[in-house]
Scaffold this motif. Structure first.
Motif, PDB file in Angstrom:
ATOM      1  N   ASP A 150      -2.918   4.870  -2.114  1.00 46.90           N
ATOM      2  CA  ASP A 150      -2.466   4.938  -0.768  1.00 46.90           C
ATOM      3  C   ASP A 150      -3.454   3.859  -0.167  1.00 46.90           C
ATOM      4  O   ASP A 150      -2.762   2.976   0.784  1.00 46.90           O
ATOM      5  CB  ASP A 150      -2.720   6.177  -0.103  1.00 46.90           C
ATOM      6  CG  ASP A 150      -1.783   7.352  -0.662  1.00 46.90           C
ATOM      7  OD1 ASP A 150      -0.654   6.545  -1.109  1.00 46.90           O
ATOM      8  OD2 ASP A 150      -2.179   8.467  -0.383  1.00 46.90           O
ATOM      9  N   ALA A 151      -4.490   3.752  -0.154  1.00 45.14           N
ATOM     10  CA  ALA A 151      -5.546   2.718   0.298  1.00 45.14           C
ATOM     11  C   ALA A 151      -4.956   1.248  -0.095  1.00 45.14           C
ATOM     12  O   ALA A 151      -5.010   0.245   0.831  1.00 45.14           O
ATOM     13  CB  ALA A 151      -6.982   2.975  -0.210  1.00 45.14           C
ATOM     14  N   ASP A 152      -4.649   1.157  -1.495  1.00 41.37           N
ATOM     15  CA  ASP A 152      -4.299  -0.054  -1.840  1.00 41.37           C
ATOM     16  C   ASP A 152      -2.800  -0.534  -1.084  1.00 41.37           C
ATOM     17  O   ASP A 152      -2.941  -1.820  -0.589  1.00 41.37           O
ATOM     18  CB  ASP A 152      -3.948  -0.174  -3.222  1.00 41.37           C
ATOM     19  CG  ASP A 152      -5.353  -0.061  -4.035  1.00 41.37           C
ATOM     20  OD1 ASP A 152      -6.463  -0.380  -3.551  1.00 41.37           O
ATOM     21  OD2 ASP A 152      -5.175   0.087  -5.280  1.00 41.37           O
ATOM     22  N   ILE A 155      -2.175   0.476   2.126  1.00 38.97           N
ATOM     23  CA  ILE A 155      -2.453  -0.166   3.577  1.00 38.97           C
ATOM     24  C   ILE A 155      -3.343  -1.373   3.455  1.00 38.97           C
ATOM     25  O   ILE A 155      -3.213  -2.433   4.214  1.00 38.97           O
ATOM     26  CB  ILE A 155      -3.885   0.818   4.176  1.00 38.97           C
ATOM     27  CG1 ILE A 155      -3.087   2.352   4.247  1.00 38.97           C
ATOM     28  CG2 ILE A 155      -4.318   0.482   5.413  1.00 38.97           C
ATOM     29  CD1 ILE A 155      -3.891   3.296   4.756  1.00 38.97           C
ATOM     30  N   ILE A 156      -3.951  -1.611   2.522  1.00 42.07           N
ATOM     31  CA  ILE A 156      -4.840  -3.231   2.260  1.00 42.07           C
ATOM     32  C   ILE A 156      -3.766  -4.178   2.133  1.00 42.07           C
ATOM     33  O   ILE A 156      -3.764  -5.294   2.691  1.00 42.07           O
ATOM     34  CB  ILE A 156      -5.551  -3.028   1.128  1.00 42.07           C
ATOM     35  CG1 ILE A 156      -6.956  -2.286   1.484  1.00 42.07           C
ATOM     36  CG2 ILE A 156      -6.377  -4.461   0.800  1.00 42.07           C
ATOM     37  CD1 ILE A 156      -7.774  -1.773   0.184  1.00 42.07           C
ATOM     38  N   PHE A 210      -2.143  -4.955   5.470  1.00 44.04           N
ATOM     39  CA  PHE A 210      -3.081  -6.092   6.338  1.00 44.04           C
ATOM     40  C   PHE A 210      -2.956  -7.243   5.634  1.00 44.04           C
ATOM     41  O   PHE A 210      -2.895  -8.379   6.505  1.00 44.04           O
ATOM     42  CB  PHE A 210      -4.383  -5.293   6.067  1.00 44.04           C
ATOM     43  CG  PHE A 210      -4.978  -4.740   7.457  1.00 44.04           C
ATOM     44  CD1 PHE A 210      -4.687  -3.295   7.323  1.00 44.04           C
ATOM     45  CD2 PHE A 210      -5.449  -4.986   8.318  1.00 44.04           C
ATOM     46  CE1 PHE A 210      -4.805  -2.443   8.635  1.00 44.04           C
ATOM     47  CE2 PHE A 210      -5.825  -4.296   9.424  1.00 44.04           C
ATOM     48  CZ  PHE A 210      -5.438  -3.194   9.633  1.00 44.04           C
TER      49      PHE A 210
END
Lengths: 237, 129
Positions: free
Chosen positions: A223-225, A227-228, A231
């Motif tokens: 999930d973090a990846d 978002i990254i 961006f």
């Protein structure tokens, strides 16, 4: 019961005096109970600093033990690298010796028949002992096993991240216990009619993530990846 | 010339683990700090090429450090990787808005660390690397 007393105490037929007496009697009977509660709360509160201190000791002990394990793993790593280096030296030495024997074999023409026979015998023995392919293969196998030991050591070291994560969980519990103690002190202070100014237990406030978890579930990183990546996409536009 | 990393974490264990992981993937030059304040002081005095920071720390947390680095001094464009237990989407979003270059949720592996560093260095190349 109170509402019934209130009704009795303030009834318009003049029976309020008896009701007031009943109320006061009830309040008087409550005083020892409240004192007992206050004592129990004070007693419990006084144990909290010890409990939080013990939790700190647990964190310190696990950190200290983790450092010892990391030191030992570093030591294992160094020794493995040392043995790997030695194996390479042996392999290189074997190759050099094999070349020397071949060079010697090139001089065989200048030898007498007897010397030739002796040399051939020696060369056969040497080749049997130092079958290069076999030796190198064994060395490669040993080297591979050592690399696996190194990798397993690294995995153990990485698993020790659990110490940091559990220490944050412990810190979170400490924080909650401390909050309870502050609330209890406040209640006791109010009961005694004094103002309570509580000093924090720790001089240095520690920071922690109450939701810290030791999990190998990759969905959170995934999930973090995402978002990254979003961006990065926006920045590239 | 080797890339000089600064590893910031209040946990001695984590600093050691991150430093060891960096060494295992070929990065030997590492300096350490125990919180954001110490990190910024060291960064100003000693300099570093690449910052790896935890989030939850006393004195000055990782997010505050990132904001300070991005706004002050000679390291405003330095690569920053956050390694933290905070895995909520809102946390990641907040960190990205503070301009970290990438984000790893603990526990991590040396492989994940290498991948993230490689990704960052593709976008933010270090001249002496």
């Amino acid at each position: 019961m109170i509402s019934q007393l209130e009704i009795t105490a303030f009834s318009p037929n003049g029976e309020n005096k008896a009701g007031m007496h009943q109320l006061l009697d009830m309040l008087r009977s409550l005083m020892p109970v409240l004192d007992n509660i206050k004592n129990a709360v004070e007693n419990s509160s006084s144990k909290i600093p010890k409990a939080t201190e013990q939790l700190s000791t647990v964190t310190q002990a696990t950190e200290s033990a983790t450092m010892e394990i990391l030191n030992l793993l570093d030591d294992i790593g160094r020794r493995v690298e040392h043995v790997q280096g030695k194996l390479k030296e042996i392999e290189s030495d074997l190759v050099k010796k094999q070349v020397s024997v071949k060079n010697l074999a090139g001089l065989i023409d200048v030898l007498t028949a007897e010397q030739k026979a002796q040399f051939t015998s020696f060369e056969t023995d040497w080749n049997n002992i130092t079958d290069l392919t076999l030796q190198v293969k064994s060395l490669e196998e040993l080297s591979s096993e050592l690399a696996e030991v190194h990798s397993l050591s690294m995995n153990i070291a990485m698993a020790l991240q659990v110490q940091d994560i559990t220490s944050q969980q412990i810190e979170s519990v400490r924080h909650q216990i401390e909050s309870v103690r502050a609330q209890l002190s406040f209640v006791v202070g109010q009961y005694e009619g004094r103002q309570v100014v509580e000093e924090p237990l720790d001089a240095v406030k520690k920071s922690f993530d109450a939701d810290a978890q030791y999990s190998k579930d990759e969905s959170r990183q995934s999930d973090a990846d995402d978002i990254i990546a979003q961006f990065a996409q926006i920045n590239n536009q | 010339m080797a890339i000089k990393f600064m590893v910031v974490d209040d946990s001695l264990t984590m600093r050691r683990i991150v430093t060891n992981a960096l060494k295992s993937i070929g990065y030997d030059t590492v300096i350490e700090a125990g919180d954001g304040k110490e990190a910024f002081t060291k960064l100003t005095a000693e300099g570093a090429d690449f910052l790896i920071s935890d989030w939850n720390m006393p004195e000055m947390n990782g997010l505050e450090l990132v904001k300070l680095v991005r706004s002050t001094g000679a390291n405003t464009e330095m690569p920053i990787l956050m390694i933290t237990t905070r895995g909520n989407k809102a946390d990641v979003l907040e960190a990205m808005q503070a301009r970290v270059n990438n984000y790893i949720i603990k526990p991590f592996t040396p492989l994940a660390l290498k991948e993230k560093i490689d990704q960052i260095l593709k976008v933010v190349p270090i001249e002496k690397a």
